[in-house]
Write a protein that holds these residues in place. Structure first.
Motif, PDB file in Angstrom:
ATOM      1  N   SER A 198       0.816  -1.224   0.000  1.00  0.00           N
ATOM      2  CA  SER A 198       0.000   0.000   0.000  1.00  0.00           C
ATOM      3  C   SER A 198       0.846   1.269   0.000  1.00  0.00           C
ATOM      4  O   SER A 198       0.330   2.355  -0.269  1.00  0.00           O
ATOM      5  CB  SER A 198      -0.903   0.009   1.234  1.00  0.00           C
ATOM      6  N   ASP A 199       2.140   1.153   0.275  1.00  0.00           N
ATOM      7  CA  ASP A 199       3.020   2.325   0.304  1.00  0.00           C
ATOM      8  C   ASP A 199       3.516   2.599  -1.115  1.00  0.00           C
ATOM      9  O   ASP A 199       4.458   1.983  -1.596  1.00  0.00           O
ATOM     10  CB  ASP A 199       4.191   2.056   1.259  1.00  0.00           C
ATOM     11  N   ARG A 200       2.865   3.548  -1.787  1.00  0.00           N
ATOM     12  CA  ARG A 200       3.196   3.867  -3.182  1.00  0.00           C
ATOM     13  C   ARG A 200       3.976   5.174  -3.314  1.00  0.00           C
ATOM     14  O   ARG A 200       4.244   5.620  -4.425  1.00  0.00           O
ATOM     15  CB  ARG A 200       1.913   3.943  -4.033  1.00  0.00           C
ATOM     16  N   GLY A 201       4.318   5.792  -2.168  1.00  0.00           N
ATOM     17  CA  GLY A 201       5.022   7.068  -2.217  1.00  0.00           C
ATOM     18  C   GLY A 201       4.073   8.211  -2.529  1.00  0.00           C
ATOM     19  O   GLY A 201       2.932   7.985  -2.962  1.00  0.00           O
ATOM     20  N   PRO A 202       4.529   9.467  -2.335  1.00  0.00           N
ATOM     21  CA  PRO A 202       3.638  10.625  -2.492  1.00  0.00           C
ATOM     22  C   PRO A 202       3.161  10.852  -3.921  1.00  0.00           C
ATOM     23  O   PRO A 202       2.135  11.508  -4.136  1.00  0.00           O
ATOM     24  CB  PRO A 202       4.495  11.802  -1.998  1.00  0.00           C
ATOM     25  N   HIS A 203       3.868  10.341  -4.918  1.00  0.00           N
ATOM     26  CA  HIS A 203       3.472  10.537  -6.319  1.00  0.00           C
ATOM     27  C   HIS A 203       3.020   9.240  -6.993  1.00  0.00           C
ATOM     28  O   HIS A 203       2.860   9.204  -8.210  1.00  0.00           O
ATOM     29  CB  HIS A 203       4.635  11.137  -7.118  1.00  0.00           C
ATOM     30  N   GLY A 204       2.913   8.158  -6.226  1.00  0.00           N
ATOM     31  CA  GLY A 204       2.545   6.880  -6.829  1.00  0.00           C
ATOM     32  C   GLY A 204       3.631   6.280  -7.693  1.00  0.00           C
ATOM     33  O   GLY A 204       3.367   5.422  -8.538  1.00  0.00           O
ATOM     34  N   THR A 205       4.876   6.710  -7.476  1.00  0.00           N
ATOM     35  CA  THR A 205       5.994   6.218  -8.284  1.00  0.00           C
ATOM     36  C   THR A 205       6.846   5.212  -7.526  1.00  0.00           C
ATOM     37  O   THR A 205       7.976   4.932  -7.904  1.00  0.00           O
ATOM     38  CB  THR A 205       6.869   7.387  -8.758  1.00  0.00           C
ATOM     39  N   VAL A 206       6.299   4.680  -6.421  1.00  0.00           N
ATOM     40  CA  VAL A 206       6.980   3.616  -5.671  1.00  0.00           C
ATOM     41  C   VAL A 206       6.133   2.362  -5.791  1.00  0.00           C
ATOM     42  O   VAL A 206       4.914   2.410  -5.643  1.00  0.00           O
ATOM     43  CB  VAL A 206       7.142   4.004  -4.183  1.00  0.00           C
ATOM     44  N   LEU A 207       6.778   1.253  -6.113  1.00  0.00           N
ATOM     45  CA  LEU A 207       6.097  -0.036  -6.202  1.00  0.00           C
ATOM     46  C   LEU A 207       6.762  -0.995  -5.230  1.00  0.00           C
ATOM     47  O   LEU A 207       7.887  -1.445  -5.457  1.00  0.00           O
ATOM     48  CB  LEU A 207       6.180  -0.588  -7.628  1.00  0.00           C
ATOM     49  N   ASN A 208       6.088  -1.244  -4.099  1.00  0.00           N
ATOM     50  CA  ASN A 208       6.580  -2.187  -3.103  1.00  0.00           C
ATOM     51  C   ASN A 208       5.951  -3.555  -3.336  1.00  0.00           C
ATOM     52  O   ASN A 208       4.734  -3.667  -3.482  1.00  0.00           O
ATOM     53  CB  ASN A 208       6.224  -1.684  -1.692  1.00  0.00           C
ATOM     54  N   ILE A 209       6.789  -4.583  -3.347  1.00  0.00           N
ATOM     55  CA  ILE A 209       6.311  -5.940  -3.595  1.00  0.00           C
ATOM     56  C   ILE A 209       6.736  -6.832  -2.427  1.00  0.00           C
ATOM     57  O   ILE A 209       7.859  -7.335  -2.394  1.00  0.00           O
ATOM     58  CB  ILE A 209       6.884  -6.489  -4.919  1.00  0.00           C
ATOM     59  N   PRO A 210       5.849  -6.997  -1.428  1.00  0.00           N
ATOM     60  CA  PRO A 210       6.185  -7.889  -0.317  1.00  0.00           C
ATOM     61  C   PRO A 210       6.074  -9.349  -0.760  1.00  0.00           C
ATOM     62  O   PRO A 210       5.173  -9.712  -1.521  1.00  0.00           O
ATOM     63  CB  PRO A 210       5.124  -7.568   0.736  1.00  0.00           C
ATOM     64  N   LEU A 211       7.011 -10.167  -0.293  1.00  0.00           N
ATOM     65  CA  LEU A 211       7.016 -11.598  -0.603  1.00  0.00           C
ATOM     66  C   LEU A 211       7.033 -12.366   0.719  1.00  0.00           C
ATOM     67  O   LEU A 211       7.821 -12.044   1.614  1.00  0.00           O
ATOM     68  CB  LEU A 211       8.250 -11.962  -1.437  1.00  0.00           C
ATOM     69  N   ALA A 212       6.190 -13.373   0.827  1.00  0.00           N
ATOM     70  CA  ALA A 212       6.111 -14.140   2.074  1.00  0.00           C
ATOM     71  C   ALA A 212       7.364 -14.985   2.255  1.00  0.00           C
ATOM     72  O   ALA A 212       7.968 -15.431   1.266  1.00  0.00           O
ATOM     73  CB  ALA A 212       4.874 -15.035   2.044  1.00  0.00           C
ATOM     74  N   PRO A 213       7.761 -15.233   3.524  1.00  0.00           N
ATOM     75  CA  PRO A 213       8.878 -16.154   3.760  1.00  0.00           C
ATOM     76  C   PRO A 213       8.632 -17.475   3.030  1.00  0.00           C
ATOM     77  O   PRO A 213       7.495 -17.959   2.973  1.00  0.00           O
ATOM     78  CB  PRO A 213       8.862 -16.347   5.282  1.00  0.00           C
ATOM     79  N   GLY A 214       9.667 -18.020   2.441  1.00  0.00           N
ATOM     80  CA  GLY A 214       9.547 -19.283   1.708  1.00  0.00           C
ATOM     81  C   GLY A 214       9.262 -19.099   0.228  1.00  0.00           C
ATOM     82  O   GLY A 214       9.282 -20.073  -0.534  1.00  0.00           O
ATOM     83  N   THR A 215       9.009 -17.858  -0.214  1.00  0.00           N
ATOM     84  CA  THR A 215       8.704 -17.626  -1.633  1.00  0.00           C
ATOM     85  C   THR A 215       9.854 -18.126  -2.511  1.00  0.00           C
ATOM     86  O   THR A 215      11.010 -17.790  -2.293  1.00  0.00           O
ATOM     87  CB  THR A 215       8.488 -16.119  -1.893  1.00  0.00           C
ATOM     88  N   ASP A 216       9.504 -18.947  -3.496  1.00  0.00           N
ATOM     89  CA  ASP A 216      10.551 -19.489  -4.369  1.00  0.00           C
ATOM     90  C   ASP A 216      10.748 -18.588  -5.601  1.00  0.00           C
ATOM     91  O   ASP A 216      10.020 -17.611  -5.812  1.00  0.00           O
ATOM     92  CB  ASP A 216      10.254 -20.932  -4.773  1.00  0.00           C
ATOM     93  N   GLY A 217      11.732 -18.955  -6.400  1.00  0.00           N
ATOM     94  CA  GLY A 217      12.077 -18.134  -7.546  1.00  0.00           C
ATOM     95  C   GLY A 217      10.950 -18.045  -8.558  1.00  0.00           C
ATOM     96  O   GLY A 217      10.700 -16.968  -9.119  1.00  0.00           O
ATOM     97  N   ALA A 218      10.249 -19.150  -8.789  1.00  0.00           N
ATOM     98  CA  ALA A 218       9.189 -19.135  -9.804  1.00  0.00           C
ATOM     99  C   ALA A 218       8.095 -18.147  -9.431  1.00  0.00           C
ATOM    100  O   ALA A 218       7.602 -17.389 -10.288  1.00  0.00           O
ATOM    101  CB  ALA A 218       8.598 -20.546  -9.958  1.00  0.00           C
ATOM    102  N   HIS A 219       7.730 -18.128  -8.149  1.00  0.00           N
ATOM    103  CA  HIS A 219       6.681 -17.194  -7.726  1.00  0.00           C
ATOM    104  C   HIS A 219       7.184 -15.752  -7.828  1.00  0.00           C
ATOM    105  O   HIS A 219       6.450 -14.854  -8.261  1.00  0.00           O
ATOM    106  CB  HIS A 219       6.230 -17.502  -6.299  1.00  0.00           C
ATOM    107  N   ALA A 220       8.439 -15.545  -7.439  1.00  0.00           N
ATOM    108  CA  ALA A 220       8.982 -14.184  -7.512  1.00  0.00           C
ATOM    109  C   ALA A 220       9.014 -13.694  -8.959  1.00  0.00           C
ATOM    110  O   ALA A 220       8.642 -12.547  -9.250  1.00  0.00           O
ATOM    111  CB  ALA A 220      10.381 -14.159  -6.901  1.00  0.00           C
ATOM    112  N   ILE A 221       9.429 -14.566  -9.859  1.00  0.00           N
ATOM    113  CA  ILE A 221       9.492 -14.177 -11.276  1.00  0.00           C
ATOM    114  C   ILE A 221       8.085 -13.867 -11.803  1.00  0.00           C
ATOM    115  O   ILE A 221       7.882 -12.896 -12.543  1.00  0.00           O
ATOM    116  CB  ILE A 221      10.184 -15.287 -12.088  1.00  0.00           C
ATOM    117  N   ALA A 222       7.125 -14.656 -11.377  1.00  0.00           N
ATOM    118  CA  ALA A 222       5.743 -14.391 -11.791  1.00  0.00           C
ATOM    119  C   ALA A 222       5.274 -13.032 -11.277  1.00  0.00           C
ATOM    120  O   ALA A 222       4.570 -12.292 -11.984  1.00  0.00           O
ATOM    121  CB  ALA A 222       4.822 -15.502 -11.280  1.00  0.00           C
TER     122      ALA A 222
END
Ligand SMILES: [Zn+2]
Length: 312
Positions: A198-222
């Motif tokens: 939800s934290d997109r920065g004051p101009h909406g130019t921030v993209l935060n992508i939280p990943l759960a513990p255990g996330t594997d490479g395939a899910h991250a790439i997706a």
């Protein structure tokens, strides 16, 4: 065209207390792993204070310089977690880490090379304007991004941070400038605790992508395909900078993601292909974290090999 590798023996002179994961051996392992690669080897210069001042007030730059110890270590942290230190021979490493990132931007934007990897330490993506944090003192990648905008006159840049920790410093240094898109993926929950989607920065130019513990490479790439590629296409950067931390590897002692060496190859390929479409293949990658020495060396090598493939 080719790939530049900016690294320097001074990076081995930023000594940290025994037991600290951010240690001299990290860079020694990377330098050894890259030794036989056919890249253009370039000495990272000491940054001018004017470059660092694109992101940090001169008073903070002076503070860092004033804290250099004559022996032992000087702790820089102002809060409780003591993990960011200076040693008597740290100055060259710190100023060359920032200077290498700036020099890499110059070389790529002046068409001397297609892309570049800056293998220096200390890392930078946790450092805020006046706050050393998490082994980081100056925001190397943010300084490079600002240099591209202010000195080279670019209109738009993007920073993509795949380090396992939130690039809170990069976000803090760039989020007020809508010319810079900041993408950062991070394990959550994990130190420093920030970086909610939800934290997109004051101009909406921030993209935060939280990943759960255990996330594997395939899910991250997706997730990168689903979220990052459209954001890059929408922003239309003229240069893509990468905060290349390798601590999402499954062997890393500081986090619990399950990425492999191949994950870093695939992610780098994805970003270089996007750069080919959007910005004449211009990519500048800057080392951040990665604390399992063997995994760090293998991942950094795979990352640079992918950059080299893209530069052919
Ligand atoms: Zn990290």
């Amino acid at each position: 065209m080719t790939t530049a590798l900016l690294t320097h023996a001074d990076g081995l002179l930023h000594v940290t207390p025994t037991g600290m994961p951010e240690q001299v051996a990290r860079l020694a392992y990377i330098q050894s792993a890259l030794e036989d690669l056919d890249v253009l080897r370039v000495d990272p210069p000491l940054a001018n204070d004017a470059s660092i001042a694109l992101c940090h007030p001169q008073s903070y730059i002076d503070f860092v310089r004033s804290k250099m110890p004559t022996d032992g270590f000087a702790g820089l942290d102002r809060e409780t977690d003591a993990e960011t230190f200076l040693s008597p021979t740290s100055e060259g490493a710190i100023w060359r880490a920032a200077g290498g990132a700036v020099k890499a931007v110059d070389m790529v934007l002046d068409d001397e090379v297609t892309n570049a990897f800056v293998a220096m330490r200390p890392p930078g993506h946790h450092a805020e304007q006046k706050l050393p944090m998490g082994f980081c003192i100056f925001g190397n990648v943010a300084i490079a991004a600002k240099h591209a905008l202010e000195v080279h006159g670019l209109s738009r840049v993007a920073v993509v941070d795949f380090d396992v920790h939130h690039g809170n410093g990069t976000q803090a240094l760039l989020q007020d400038d809508p010319r810079a898109l900041v993408v950062t993926s991070q394990q959550m929950p994990l130190w420093p605790g920030t970086g909610e989607a939800s934290d997109r920065g004051p101009h909406g130019t921030v993209l935060n992508i939280p990943l759960a513990p255990g996330t594997d490479g395939a899910h991250a790439i997706a997730e990168y395909e689903r979220l990052v590629l459209p954001a890059l296409i929408k922003h239309q950067p003229e240069l893509i900078l990468i905060s290349a931390g390798f601590d999402a590897h499954q062997d890393d002692p500081l986090a619990q993601l399950n990425w492999s060496v191949d994950t870093y190859s695939t992610l780098t390929d994805m970003l270089t292909k996007t750069a080919q479409t959007l910005c004449e293949r211009r990519v500048v990658s800057v080392l951040e974290g990665g604390y399992d020495l063997d995994a760090l060396a293998l991942c950094a090598r795979a990352h640079v090999q992918s950059l080299m493939k893209a530069a052919q």
